[in-house]
Scaffold this motif. Structure first.
Motif, short mmCIF file in Angstrom:
data_model
loop_
_atom_site.label_atom_id
_atom_site.label_comp_id
_atom_site.label_asym_id
_atom_site.label_seq_id
_atom_site.Cartn_x
_atom_site.Cartn_y
_atom_site.Cartn_z
N GLU A 71 -14.34 -37.61 24.65
CA GLU A 71 -14.84 -38.03 23.34
C GLU A 71 -16.17 -37.35 23.01
O GLU A 71 -16.44 -37.02 21.84
CB GLU A 71 -15.00 -39.55 23.32
CG GLU A 71 -13.67 -40.28 23.34
CD GLU A 71 -13.83 -41.79 23.46
OE1 GLU A 71 -14.96 -42.23 23.77
OE2 GLU A 71 -12.84 -42.51 23.24
N THR A 72 -16.99 -37.11 24.02
CA THR A 72 -18.25 -36.38 23.80
C THR A 72 -17.96 -34.94 23.36
O THR A 72 -18.58 -34.42 22.43
CB THR A 72 -19.10 -36.38 25.08
OG1 THR A 72 -19.38 -37.73 25.46
CG2 THR A 72 -20.41 -35.63 24.86
N GLN A 73 -17.00 -34.29 24.05
CA GLN A 73 -16.61 -32.93 23.66
C GLN A 73 -16.05 -32.90 22.24
O GLN A 73 -16.30 -31.96 21.48
CB GLN A 73 -15.57 -32.40 24.63
CG GLN A 73 -16.06 -32.18 26.04
CD GLN A 73 -14.97 -31.63 26.93
OE1 GLN A 73 -14.17 -30.79 26.53
NE2 GLN A 73 -14.91 -32.11 28.16
N LYS B 153 -16.84 -34.86 19.72
CA LYS B 153 -17.95 -34.94 18.76
C LYS B 153 -18.67 -33.59 18.65
O LYS B 153 -19.04 -33.17 17.54
CB LYS B 153 -18.93 -36.03 19.19
CG LYS B 153 -18.35 -37.44 19.07
CD LYS B 153 -19.36 -38.48 19.55
CE LYS B 153 -18.78 -39.88 19.47
NZ LYS B 153 -19.74 -40.91 19.96
N GLU B 154 -18.88 -32.94 19.79
CA GLU B 154 -19.55 -31.65 19.76
C GLU B 154 -18.72 -30.61 19.00
O GLU B 154 -19.27 -29.79 18.25
CB GLU B 154 -19.80 -31.16 21.19
CG GLU B 154 -20.86 -31.95 21.94
CD GLU B 154 -22.23 -31.83 21.28
OE1 GLU B 154 -22.54 -30.74 20.75
OE2 GLU B 154 -22.97 -32.83 21.28
N THR B 155 -17.41 -30.65 19.17
CA THR B 155 -16.54 -29.72 18.44
C THR B 155 -16.63 -29.96 16.94
O THR B 155 -16.69 -29.02 16.15
CB THR B 155 -15.08 -29.89 18.91
OG1 THR B 155 -15.01 -29.68 20.32
CG2 THR B 155 -14.17 -28.89 18.20
N LYS C 200 -19.20 -31.12 15.33
CA LYS C 200 -20.50 -30.61 14.88
C LYS C 200 -20.47 -29.08 14.73
O LYS C 200 -21.04 -28.53 13.79
CB LYS C 200 -21.59 -31.02 15.88
CG LYS C 200 -21.90 -32.51 15.89
CD LYS C 200 -22.97 -32.84 16.91
CE LYS C 200 -23.28 -34.33 16.94
NZ LYS C 200 -24.31 -34.66 17.97
N GLN C 201 -19.79 -28.40 15.67
CA GLN C 201 -19.68 -26.94 15.57
C GLN C 201 -18.93 -26.52 14.31
O GLN C 201 -19.31 -25.56 13.64
CB GLN C 201 -18.98 -26.39 16.81
CG GLN C 201 -19.77 -26.51 18.10
CD GLN C 201 -19.04 -25.91 19.27
OE1 GLN C 201 -18.47 -24.82 19.20
NE2 GLN C 201 -19.02 -26.63 20.39
N SER D 280 -21.17 -26.95 11.34
CA SER D 280 -22.19 -25.91 11.32
C SER D 280 -21.64 -24.58 10.81
O SER D 280 -22.28 -23.89 10.00
CB SER D 280 -22.76 -25.72 12.73
OG SER D 280 -23.69 -24.65 12.78
N LYS E 135 -9.95 -29.29 18.60
CA LYS E 135 -10.21 -30.66 18.18
C LYS E 135 -8.94 -31.51 18.27
O LYS E 135 -8.97 -32.65 18.73
CB LYS E 135 -10.74 -30.66 16.75
CG LYS E 135 -11.21 -32.01 16.25
CD LYS E 135 -11.81 -31.87 14.85
CE LYS E 135 -12.24 -33.24 14.32
NZ LYS E 135 -12.81 -33.11 12.94
#
Length: 543
Positions: free
Chosen positions: A388-390, A392-394, A396-397, A400, A428
């Motif tokens: 789930e952390t990965q 969220k980071e995906t 955000k990328q 961006s 994702k």
């Protein structure tokens, strides 16, 4: 003396052409009936005798020659060569909604000596009349292209929101939903057949597209072509390539990359990616058409002399046919040396019978599986947090990169950003699916263990009573490698799969069970091996 044709004779006969864009307008909107009625009224007012009516219920795009009704009318005019006709249209837009094809169709009628008339437009062969006609035709083309653009824009927006908008793939149909509107839903029993075929190809159980084709042809409920129940290979390939079965949507021609959809998937995204990897890899040899229920071991038993699969045949005797297996490899010492089918199949069945482990081992095996399941489930709960952390980071990328695209001016840079976004969208989807399925429910333990233990307890019984396809599956699950057969010595030692090896190792030992109080800490165990399951020590010991 030559007869002079009068204007009254020229305009006596009439043909009516009416068209709607699809069959729904024909059946629900009564568009063809209303058009024909108006045209007949127009013909009656002018004293025309209507000979034929030519309807069309397809659009045909802008090319009038793609419309069967229009082709039939032109063929009718060709057959009545020399006889003048009036061709009546309900509206100029029904003539041709494209300027180039409008003028081309006018020439086609003029070459056949037919005049064109319309209830709400007067055709005139004057410069002003031709100009007005061309302007109206151009207006029709503009409206058609504007309508097409609006439809594409709406469909694109809906795909971007995660909805499938095209013709439903086989195994799906459209249904109305209070929240989502029109959405894909599984169409049973076809959906279950498609799921089994796709998962079978993803796992390798169905080794090629040809095997998938035959699997589908063997299912009575699967829609087929022709009276013989034929499934076209292109249909199989299309099914294997469709991301919709994994619950995704995309429209590359409209610039919409792959994304998660709102409809229910038939297979996991991981299975879909395995299918695509198999399709892009080395093509598998097609399954032979002559592998049938007469010889279930054909292709699975190897000749011990050359290591190649043995073939089979029916050999004609004096009064009947006799079944044989044989090796047909050039330069093999056993080439064309027939082996009775009973020798091959009875020997393989004996090996399967010997795979049946002792009954008392299954309580231990089930306890071990349960402990391992709980241990892995605890690990999965921890792993889900990392996934789930990965995820969220995906996200955000992606956000961006979208901001960078808004500020970019170079087409090459924008293209690179879009490619990277497409890759992150796939990642994702993959991460979201992993997070959803990371922690299995307690109910799935029984769902997985019971069928596995049933198979391990008696693979011979499943093989004996199963269909031809199930027999082939049992062979693949029970043996890690094909069986090798020697004409003189029979079967070589079979290479079984890992579960049967483990159970065989347990069977080769004499086992006893004692509770925890019976063993003191640090005390050596007979045989030097200890396994703990649910508070019970399982002690393989030697006497």
């Amino acid at each position: 003396m030559n007869h002079v044709v009068t204007d009254a004779e020229v305009t006596t006969s009439a043909l009516i052409y009416c068209r709607v864009s699809d069959k729904k307008q024909k059946t629900q909107g009564h568009g063809l009936e209303s058009q024909e009625h108006r045209c007949r009224q127009f013909a009656e007012e002018r004293g025309y005798d209507v000979e034929m009516v030519f309807p069309d219920d397809i659009t045909g795009g802008v090319d009038f020659m793609k419309r069967p009704g229009m082709r039939a009318m032109l063929a009718y005019l060709d057959a009545q060569k020399g006889k003048p006709y009036v061709v009546i249209f309900d509206d100029l837009k029904r003539f041709a909604r494209h300027t180039e094809f409008h003028l081309k169709l006018r020439r086609e009628f003029a070459q056949r000596g037919a005049r064109v008339e319309c209830p709400n437009f007067k055709f005139e062969d004057t410069p002003e009349g031709v100009f007005i006609e061309t302007v109206i035709a151009a207006q029709g083309q503009l409206e058609r292209e504007q309508n097409r653009r609006q439809v594409i824009q709406k469909m694109t927006a809906r795909v971007e929101k995660g909805y499938y908008v095209f013709h439903p793939p086989v195994g799906y149909c459209y249904a109305k939903d209070r929240v989502h509107g029109k959405i894909l839903v599984p169409d049973e029993p076809v959906a279950s057949i498609v799921r089994e075929a796709l998962e079978g190809f993803a796992s390798g159980r169905l080794g090629s597209q040809v095997e998938v084709k035959r699997f589908l042809e063997g299912k009575p409920d699967f829609p087929k072509s022709g009276a013989r129940g034929y499934v076209h290979p292109t249909k199989v390939k299309d099914m294997l390539e469709r991301s919709a079965y994994a619950g995704c949507v995309e429209a590359p021609n409209w610039g919409v990359s792959l994304r998660k959809g709102h409809h229910e998937p038939l297979i996991s995204f991981a299975a879909y990616e395995r299918i695509q990897a198999r399709l892009k890899g080395t093509a598998n040899a097609p399954a032979r058409k002559d592998i049938n229920q007469d010889f279930p071991l054909r292709g699975f038993v190897l000749c011990d002399d050359c290591g190649e699969p043995m073939t089979s045949c029916w050999s004609k005797g004096r009064s009947q046919l006799y079944p044989y297996y044989l090796c047909d490899t050039p330069n093999c010492g056993s080439k064309r040396k027939s082996v009775r089918r009973a020798d091959i199949e009875d020997g393989a069945e004996a090996i399967l019978r010997n795979l049946q482990p002792a009954r008392q081992l299954f309580a231990v095996a089930k306890a071990i599986f349960t402990d391992i399941w709980e241990m892995r489930r605890a690990e999965a709960i921890a792993a889900r947090g990392a996934i789930e952390t990965q995820l969220k980071e995906t996200g955000k990328q992606i956000d961006s990169l979208l901001d960078r695209i808004m500020n970019a001016t170079s087409p090459s840079v924008i293209g690179a950003y879009e490619t990277r976004i497409a890759e992150l969208e796939r990642q994702k989807i993959r991460l979201a699916e992993q997070a959803d399925s990371a922690v299995p429910s307690h109910g799935r333990l029984t769902e997985f263990i019971e069928p596995a233990l049933t198979f391990l307890s008696n693979p011979w019984n499943i093989y004996k009573n199963g269909s031809f396809a199930l027999k082939r599956t049992v062979l693949k699950l029970a043996f890690a490698e094909p069986l090798r057969y020697s004409r003189n010595e029979g079967y070589r030692t079979a290479e079984t799969t890992f579960p049967f090896k483990v159970l065989a190792d347990f069977s080769s030992l004499k086992c006893g069970m004692v509770g925890d109080p019976g063993i003191e800490p640090g005390m050596g165990l007979p045989g030097g091996v200890t396994v703990r399951c649910n508070g019970v020590l399982v002690i393989p010991c030697k006497h």
